[in-house]
Scaffold this motif. Structure first.
Motif, mmCIF file in Angstrom:
data_model
loop_
_atom_site.group_PDB
_atom_site.id
_atom_site.type_symbol
_atom_site.label_atom_id
_atom_site.label_comp_id
_atom_site.label_asym_id
_atom_site.label_seq_id
_atom_site.Cartn_x
_atom_site.Cartn_y
_atom_site.Cartn_z
ATOM 1 N N GLU A 138 30.320 40.218 34.372
ATOM 2 C CA GLU A 138 31.498 39.350 34.033
ATOM 3 C C GLU A 138 32.754 40.181 34.488
ATOM 4 O O GLU A 138 32.992 41.757 33.971
ATOM 5 N N VAL A 139 34.059 40.086 34.513
ATOM 6 C CA VAL A 139 35.524 41.133 34.942
ATOM 7 C C VAL A 139 36.188 39.915 34.330
ATOM 8 O O VAL A 139 36.259 39.197 35.799
ATOM 9 N N LYS A 140 37.356 39.921 33.071
ATOM 10 C CA LYS A 140 38.184 39.167 32.992
ATOM 11 C C LYS A 140 39.159 40.050 33.235
ATOM 12 O O LYS A 140 39.530 40.981 34.428
ATOM 13 N N LYS A 141 40.183 38.704 33.734
ATOM 14 C CA LYS A 141 41.567 39.018 34.517
ATOM 15 C C LYS A 141 42.036 39.554 34.186
ATOM 16 O O LYS A 141 42.672 39.347 32.682
ATOM 17 N N GLY A 142 43.161 40.599 34.825
ATOM 18 C CA GLY A 142 43.622 41.987 33.888
ATOM 19 C C GLY A 142 42.749 43.267 33.392
ATOM 20 O O GLY A 142 43.589 43.954 33.107
ATOM 21 N N GLU A 143 41.312 42.845 33.888
ATOM 22 C CA GLU A 143 40.730 43.849 32.928
ATOM 23 C C GLU A 143 41.053 45.111 33.449
ATOM 24 O O GLU A 143 41.107 45.412 34.688
ATOM 25 N N ARG A 144 41.263 46.778 32.967
ATOM 26 C CA ARG A 144 42.006 47.423 33.370
ATOM 27 C C ARG A 144 40.703 48.122 33.734
ATOM 28 O O ARG A 144 39.650 48.810 32.348
ATOM 29 N N VAL A 145 40.038 48.760 34.800
ATOM 30 C CA VAL A 145 38.730 49.439 35.685
ATOM 31 C C VAL A 145 38.964 50.450 36.251
ATOM 32 O O VAL A 145 39.723 50.725 36.512
ATOM 33 N N LEU A 146 38.271 51.514 35.612
ATOM 34 C CA LEU A 146 38.144 52.481 36.237
ATOM 35 C C LEU A 146 36.820 52.863 36.721
ATOM 36 O O LEU A 146 35.615 52.709 36.771
ATOM 37 N N MET A 147 36.807 53.105 38.236
ATOM 38 C CA MET A 147 35.588 53.168 39.266
ATOM 39 C C MET A 147 35.437 54.717 38.872
ATOM 40 O O MET A 147 36.225 55.586 39.035
#
Length: 202
Positions: free
Chosen positions: A102-111
């Motif tokens: 799951e990905v939360k709203k506003g979660e800061r993700v590095l590809m």
């Protein structure tokens, strides 16, 4: 750190006549799987990449990698950054995030990828992350094929780079090799046949 020497010592910098995922041909090919088969080397490279990312000051909650090429590099980088790790994979030809991730709203993700050429796969996966409410804060790779400008590099962004210019791109080294359209390839004209050694080929 001499990243090119590490690739060469791991037999991961191949010379021959190769067909790339783009369809173009090249005399050289980077096979990062050969570098990453040694966990100690994978950790060494990921730790060095994590130093760059920490020095930039960006805040990261999660590392996300597109399968298949980015899986090991992404896991090693998440471990080095001490953060969560997820991955995206193709389902019927389209990137998807599944397996309960799951990905939360506003979660800061590095590809994260093993190698960035134009960044197309990373951006496909990033689009899925964004559709779930995540925020893409950067892109990272062990190696850069020279189409996109990374942090602390003199490489100029090419027209076919698909990475956004408003987020940082981190990589350990630039590998800029000549590429040729099949009908313009000098090796083909000399009678050589291109092989495809990557994960989408043999």
């Amino acid at each position: 750190m001499d990243v090119k020497k590490i690739y060469m010592d791991s037999d991961a910098l191949l010379e021959g006549h190769f067909k790339l995922s783009s369809g173009n041909h090249s005399q050289f090919y980077l096979q990062s799987a050969k570098v990453l088969e040694d966990p100690k080397t994978a950790k060494l490279l990921a730790d060095a990449l994590a130093v760059q990312i920490r020095e930039s000051g960006i805040k990261i909650d999660t590392v996300c990698a597109p399968a298949l090429g980015g899986l090991i590099a992404g896991f090693a980088l998440a471990q080095a950054l001490d953060c969560r790790y997820i991955f995206a994979e193709r389902v019927n030809g389209e990137m998807s995030i599944r397996r309960g991730f799951e990905v939360k709203k506003g979660e800061r993700v590095l590809m994260c990828e093993d190698i960035i050429t134009t960044g197309g796969s990373a951006m496909e996966a990033a689009a899925v992350v964004k559709s779930l409410g995540g925020e893409i804060v950067g892109v990272a790779a062990l190696a850069n094929r020279g189409f996109c400008k990374r942090q602390n590099s003199s490489v100029v962004t090419k027209a076919n780079c698909k990475l956004p210019q408003n987020i940082p791109f981190f990589a350990l080294e630039d590998f800029t090799f000549e590429m040729y359209a099949p009908d313009e390839c000098p090796m083909c004209k000399n009678g050589s046949e291109a092989i495809k050694p990557g994960s989408r080929g043999n």
